[in-house]
Design a protein around this motif. Structure first.
Motif, mmCIF file in Angstrom:
data_model
loop_
_atom_site.group_PDB
_atom_site.id
_atom_site.type_symbol
_atom_site.label_atom_id
_atom_site.label_comp_id
_atom_site.label_asym_id
_atom_site.label_seq_id
_atom_site.Cartn_x
_atom_site.Cartn_y
_atom_site.Cartn_z
ATOM 1 N N MET A 19 -9.564 -3.811 11.831
ATOM 2 C CA MET A 19 -10.586 -3.162 11.062
ATOM 3 C C MET A 19 -9.929 -2.430 9.892
ATOM 4 N N ILE A 20 -10.470 -2.634 8.727
ATOM 5 C CA ILE A 20 -9.967 -1.988 7.515
ATOM 6 C C ILE A 20 -11.009 -0.968 7.061
ATOM 7 N N VAL A 21 -10.562 0.262 6.839
ATOM 8 C CA VAL A 21 -11.458 1.331 6.421
ATOM 9 C C VAL A 21 -11.097 1.724 4.992
ATOM 10 N N TRP A 22 -12.069 1.651 4.083
ATOM 11 C CA TRP A 22 -11.812 2.067 2.713
ATOM 12 C C TRP A 22 -13.035 2.761 2.154
ATOM 13 N N LYS A 23 -12.801 3.479 1.085
ATOM 14 C CA LYS A 23 -13.872 4.191 0.396
ATOM 15 C C LYS A 23 -13.718 3.915 -1.090
ATOM 16 N N GLY A 24 -14.802 3.646 -1.778
ATOM 17 C CA GLY A 24 -14.738 3.343 -3.211
ATOM 18 C C GLY A 24 -13.954 2.068 -3.458
ATOM 19 N N TRP A 25 -12.989 2.168 -4.355
ATOM 20 C CA TRP A 25 -12.145 1.022 -4.698
ATOM 21 C C TRP A 25 -10.816 1.032 -3.942
ATOM 22 N N GLY A 26 -10.735 1.686 -2.816
ATOM 23 C CA GLY A 26 -9.502 1.758 -2.032
ATOM 24 C C GLY A 26 -8.984 0.413 -1.560
ATOM 25 N N ILE A 27 -9.862 -0.550 -1.394
ATOM 26 C CA ILE A 27 -9.466 -1.886 -0.951
ATOM 27 C C ILE A 27 -8.544 -2.561 -1.966
ATOM 28 N N LEU A 28 -8.529 -2.049 -3.212
ATOM 29 C CA LEU A 28 -7.669 -2.634 -4.239
ATOM 30 C C LEU A 28 -6.190 -2.550 -3.877
ATOM 31 N N ALA A 29 -5.800 -1.612 -3.026
ATOM 32 C CA ALA A 29 -4.400 -1.516 -2.613
ATOM 33 C C ALA A 29 -3.957 -2.809 -1.934
ATOM 34 N N ILE A 30 -4.796 -3.332 -1.071
ATOM 35 C CA ILE A 30 -4.473 -4.581 -0.370
ATOM 36 C C ILE A 30 -4.580 -5.766 -1.317
ATOM 37 N N VAL A 31 -5.632 -5.791 -2.115
ATOM 38 C CA VAL A 31 -5.859 -6.917 -3.030
ATOM 39 C C VAL A 31 -4.723 -7.033 -4.040
ATOM 40 N N ILE A 32 -4.306 -5.918 -4.623
ATOM 41 C CA ILE A 32 -3.226 -5.941 -5.619
ATOM 42 C C ILE A 32 -1.920 -6.389 -4.981
ATOM 43 N N ALA A 33 -1.621 -5.904 -3.777
ATOM 44 C CA ALA A 33 -0.391 -6.315 -3.095
ATOM 45 C C ALA A 33 -0.396 -7.811 -2.798
ATOM 46 N N ILE A 34 -1.514 -8.344 -2.358
ATOM 47 C CA ILE A 34 -1.602 -9.778 -2.058
ATOM 48 C C ILE A 34 -1.489 -10.603 -3.327
ATOM 49 N N VAL A 35 -2.182 -10.189 -4.388
ATOM 50 C CA VAL A 35 -2.140 -10.944 -5.649
ATOM 51 C C VAL A 35 -0.717 -10.957 -6.212
ATOM 52 N N CYS A 36 -0.031 -9.817 -6.184
ATOM 53 C CA CYS A 36 1.355 -9.771 -6.682
ATOM 54 C C CYS A 36 2.283 -10.633 -5.834
ATOM 55 N N SER A 37 2.085 -10.633 -4.516
ATOM 56 C CA SER A 37 2.924 -11.449 -3.636
ATOM 57 C C SER A 37 2.703 -12.938 -3.865
ATOM 58 N N VAL A 38 1.452 -13.328 -4.004
ATOM 59 C CA VAL A 38 1.149 -14.745 -4.253
ATOM 60 C C VAL A 38 1.682 -15.174 -5.621
ATOM 61 N N ALA A 39 1.511 -14.321 -6.623
ATOM 62 C CA ALA A 39 2.024 -14.656 -7.962
ATOM 63 C C ALA A 39 3.546 -14.783 -7.942
ATOM 64 N N MET A 40 4.228 -13.881 -7.223
ATOM 65 C CA MET A 40 5.687 -13.959 -7.131
ATOM 66 C C MET A 40 6.116 -15.212 -6.381
ATOM 67 N N GLN A 41 5.376 -15.582 -5.338
ATOM 68 C CA GLN A 41 5.716 -16.801 -4.598
ATOM 69 C C GLN A 41 5.567 -18.032 -5.488
ATOM 70 N N LEU A 42 4.473 -18.110 -6.229
ATOM 71 C CA LEU A 42 4.272 -19.252 -7.118
ATOM 72 C C LEU A 42 5.353 -19.313 -8.197
ATOM 73 N N LEU A 43 5.702 -18.163 -8.747
ATOM 74 C CA LEU A 43 6.725 -18.113 -9.786
ATOM 75 C C LEU A 43 8.098 -18.497 -9.243
ATOM 76 N N CYS A 44 8.485 -17.915 -8.121
ATOM 77 C CA CYS A 44 9.803 -18.206 -7.544
ATOM 78 C C CYS A 44 9.920 -19.659 -7.102
ATOM 79 N N ASP A 45 8.878 -20.170 -6.466
ATOM 80 C CA ASP A 45 8.922 -21.558 -6.024
ATOM 81 C C ASP A 45 8.910 -22.527 -7.201
ATOM 82 N N ALA A 46 8.274 -22.164 -8.292
ATOM 83 C CA ALA A 46 8.262 -23.036 -9.468
ATOM 84 C C ALA A 46 9.614 -23.026 -10.172
ATOM 85 N N VAL A 47 10.258 -21.863 -10.227
ATOM 86 C CA VAL A 47 11.525 -21.744 -10.951
ATOM 87 C C VAL A 47 12.711 -22.181 -10.097
ATOM 88 N N PHE A 48 12.765 -21.724 -8.840
ATOM 89 C CA PHE A 48 13.942 -21.953 -8.003
ATOM 90 C C PHE A 48 13.775 -23.058 -6.970
#
Length: 109
Positions: A1-30
């Motif tokens: 269960m995830i508990v958030w208020k307002g835009w607090g869920i952005l902490a998880i969303v931003i972390a996931i988006v940055c991780s996926v973007a880094m994975q795509l970038l690293c796998d494309a380059v290396f």
């Protein structure tokens, strides 16, 4: 269960988006699978996410509140929206994510 208020869920969303973007970038380059096998890619993604989370939290907290006056007591109250995840304000999740990134980098073999 995830508990958030307002835009607090952005902490998880931003972390996931940055991780996926880094994975795509690293796998494309290396090459395929580099992101999972590298020691630095995931901590770097989280470190970048921590900065974004912190500044988004700061920006959301700068919005002024609405002043409300109680008619019976004539007291003023400021109504302001809060943005938190698991009762921790969004801007502090930026600090938590940065500490997690440093810990991941130093502990990983």
């Amino acid at each position: 269960m995830i508990v958030w208020k307002g835009w607090g869920i952005l902490a998880i969303v931003i972390a996931i988006v940055c991780s996926v973007a880094m994975q795509l970038l690293c796998d494309a380059v290396f090459g395929s699978g580099y992101y999972r096998s590298s020691r630095w890619a995931m901590p770097l993604a989280l470190l970048l996410a921590s900065g974004i989370i912190f500044f988004v939290g700061q920006k959301l907290n700068r919005k002024p509140g609405k002043v409300v006056i109680d008619k019976e007591t004539n007291e003023e109250y400021i109504l302001k929206s809060t943005h938190s995840l698991f009762w921790i304000p969004l801007r502090y999740w930026g600090i938590v994510t940065a500490v997690l990134a440093v810990w991941m980098y130093t502990v990983s073999p």
